[in-house]
Design a protein around this motif. Sequence first.
Motif, PDB file in Angstrom:
ATOM      1  N   VAL A   1      31.924  36.536  32.075  1.00 11.19           N
ATOM      2  CA  VAL A   1      32.687  36.711  33.298  1.00 11.19           C
ATOM      3  C   VAL A   1      32.518  38.178  33.668  1.00 11.19           C
ATOM      4  O   VAL A   1      32.813  39.052  32.851  1.00 11.19           O
ATOM      5  N   PRO A   2      32.002  38.490  34.863  1.00 17.02           N
ATOM      6  CA  PRO A   2      31.616  39.868  35.176  1.00 17.02           C
ATOM      7  C   PRO A   2      32.703  40.909  34.915  1.00 17.02           C
ATOM      8  O   PRO A   2      32.441  41.924  34.285  1.00 17.02           O
ATOM      9  N   LEU A   3      33.891  40.701  35.347  1.00 17.03           N
ATOM     10  CA  LEU A   3      34.945  41.699  35.165  1.00 17.03           C
ATOM     11  C   LEU A   3      35.343  41.822  33.701  1.00 17.03           C
ATOM     12  O   LEU A   3      35.543  42.920  33.189  1.00 17.03           O
ATOM     13  N   MET A   4      35.427  40.716  33.018  1.00 15.49           N
ATOM     14  CA  MET A   4      35.876  40.744  31.625  1.00 15.49           C
ATOM     15  C   MET A   4      34.831  41.336  30.687  1.00 15.49           C
ATOM     16  O   MET A   4      35.169  41.939  29.682  1.00 15.49           O
ATOM     17  N   THR A   5      33.580  41.165  30.999  1.00 14.44           N
ATOM     18  CA  THR A   5      32.531  41.711  30.151  1.00 14.44           C
ATOM     19  C   THR A   5      32.553  43.231  30.171  1.00 14.44           C
ATOM     20  O   THR A   5      32.361  43.885  29.151  1.00 14.44           O
ATOM     21  N   ASP A   6      32.824  43.807  31.336  1.00 13.72           N
ATOM     22  CA  ASP A   6      32.848  45.260  31.473  1.00 13.72           C
ATOM     23  C   ASP A   6      34.033  45.895  30.758  1.00 13.72           C
ATOM     24  O   ASP A   6      33.948  47.033  30.310  1.00 13.72           O
TER      25      ASP A   6
END
Length: 85
Positions: free
Chosen positions: A56-61
């Motif tokens: 998930v883009p936000l969670m990975t960061d």
Amino acid sequence: MAKSKVRKKAVYTPPQKTQKVEVSPRWLVPTMLSLWLIGLLWIATFYVTASTGTEVPLMTDLGNWNLGIGFGAIILGVVLSTRWR
């Protein structure tokens, strides 16, 4: 027979409660429950996506800060629950 002494002080009578009962604001309960659910879903989503390998883009960061965000939302919900009347 001895005569009993007369009481000099008036008997204490507590003041009557004339205060209006405080009511919680209408936004408090929905906000409190929403914060609990958002925090729970945030943490659950973080663990599920980490274990399955999906990104998930936000969670990975954010990495492990996801736990802080989830628990922060839950703690804010608990703080709001102390103000519920």
